[in-house]
Design an enzyme around this catalytic site. Structure first.
Site, PDB file in Angstrom:
ATOM      1  N   ASP A  39      48.333  41.165  49.602  1.00  0.00           N
ATOM      2  CA  ASP A  39      48.067  41.296  47.830  1.00  0.00           C
ATOM      3  C   ASP A  39      47.002  40.285  47.522  1.00  0.00           C
ATOM      4  O   ASP A  39      46.246  40.142  49.021  1.00  0.00           O
ATOM      5  CB  ASP A  39      48.987  40.236  46.916  1.00  0.00           C
ATOM      6  CG  ASP A  39      49.150  41.087  45.570  1.00  0.00           C
ATOM      7  OD1 ASP A  39      49.881  41.268  45.287  1.00  0.00           O
ATOM      8  OD2 ASP A  39      48.308  40.572  45.035  1.00  0.00           O
ATOM      9  N   ARG A  75      42.314  35.283  29.332  1.00  0.00           N
ATOM     10  CA  ARG A  75      42.577  35.332  30.581  1.00  0.00           C
ATOM     11  C   ARG A  75      41.041  34.249  31.680  1.00  0.00           C
ATOM     12  O   ARG A  75      40.807  33.712  31.813  1.00  0.00           O
ATOM     13  CB  ARG A  75      43.401  36.149  31.570  1.00  0.00           C
ATOM     14  CG  ARG A  75      44.839  36.449  31.651  1.00  0.00           C
ATOM     15  CD  ARG A  75      45.197  37.582  32.129  1.00  0.00           C
ATOM     16  NE  ARG A  75      46.671  37.870  31.752  1.00  0.00           N
ATOM     17  CZ  ARG A  75      47.513  38.809  32.180  1.00  0.00           C
ATOM     18  NH1 ARG A  75      46.953  39.043  33.613  1.00  0.00           N
ATOM     19  NH2 ARG A  75      48.925  39.024  32.216  1.00  0.00           N
TER      20      ARG A  75
END
Length: 280
Positions: free
Chosen positions: A149, A49
């Site tokens: 979030d 990632r």
């Protein structure tokens, strides 16, 4: 933010140097920034990632990228780092029993109902909350859903409210599709968009649960924090529960994920039902 899925990088693609020291530093930074505890076996996931971020910046080593984070004040670089290490696995009406209980709890209410979706990901959870309560409150009810979030990319997708049509058909009843979604056409064919009448009930905002202090003044009728705290250590979980408690109304509900159990962590909550807590 929910289940993290490992995506190992193929051995042939390991063109970027990741030392033990770099991996340790990554784990420290994401814990400090977002409260996420990365286990030792997540090394391949970190390589895969963050490797994409490193290549984007034209760098050759993880140490160079970590030094960049130390130097910059640009929040977009830090957002990129956090976004890369969080995964948003969610669905409309996931853990359906929660929405059945939510409907029963608020059926017939006529005052304003305020819900916090903490860890709202790409929006499926808060929109599911809004659909459920729109049905039971009717035209006479007032609903506000605050959806937060830490992942800025997930929030952008949530605000757009556009989802693959096949996904919506699998997870949402035909009746709800007709009521709450618009099918796309032309360039939007194959997608469905949340209707403005539903979208206006949900407010999305970036919020870091491990940041402090929380400048939240209103209280909520329910808080959804599902499959978020499993990534935090016990001390962080206890601190979050302590912060949630004064934000819930006396008869408020705290919804957590199916694998989360906080009975022995906090004395401020007691289990009411399947992964649903109330104030003690």
């Amino acid at each position: 933010m929910t289940t993290v899925i490992q995506t190992p990088a193929p051995a042939a693609a390991r063109d970027i140097e990741l030392t033990d020291r770099d991996f340790k530093r990554v784990r420290e930074l994401i814990a400090a920034r977002a409260g996420i505890v990365l286990a030792e076996h997540k090394r391949d996931m970190v390589y895969s990632r963050l490797g994409r971020c490193i290549r984007k910046h034209g760098l050759l080593r993880f140490s160079d990228y970590l030094n960049l984070l130390d130097r910059v004040s640009d929040t977009s670089v830090w957002d990129e780092f956090v976004n890369a290490l969080t995964t948003n696995l969610t669905a409309f009406f996931r853990e359906s029993h929660h929405f059945e209980l939510l409907a029963d709890h608020f059926r017939g209410r006529r005052d304003t109902v305020r819900i916090w979706s903490a860890g709202s990901s790409t929006g499926e959870e808060p929109y599911s909350i809004a659909m459920t309560l729109s049905e039971v409150l009717g035209s006479g009810g007032d609903l506000e859903v605050w959806a937060t979030d830490i992942d800025s990319e997930a929030l952008a997708r949530a605000r757009a409210g556009v989802y693959p049509l096949d996904q919506v058909r699998r997870q949402v009843s035909e009746e709800r599709m007709k009521c709450f979604f618009q099918k796309g056409s032309g360039a939007r064919a194959g997608f469905a968009r949340v209707r403005p009448t539903l979208a206006q009930k949900v407010r999305f905002e970036q919020f870091n649960l491990v940041g402090s202090p929380w400048a939240i003044k209103q209280r909520f009728d329910a808080i959804f924090c599902r499959n978020v705290m499993i990534y935090f250590d016990r001390a962080t979980q206890a601190r979050l529960l302590e912060n949630f408690a004064p934000l819930l109304k006396p008869d408020g509900l705290l919804f957590v994920g199916h694998s989360e159990n906080f009975t022995h962590i906090s004395q401020q909550f007691r289990l009411r039902g399947q992964t649903v807590y109330v104030l003690s």
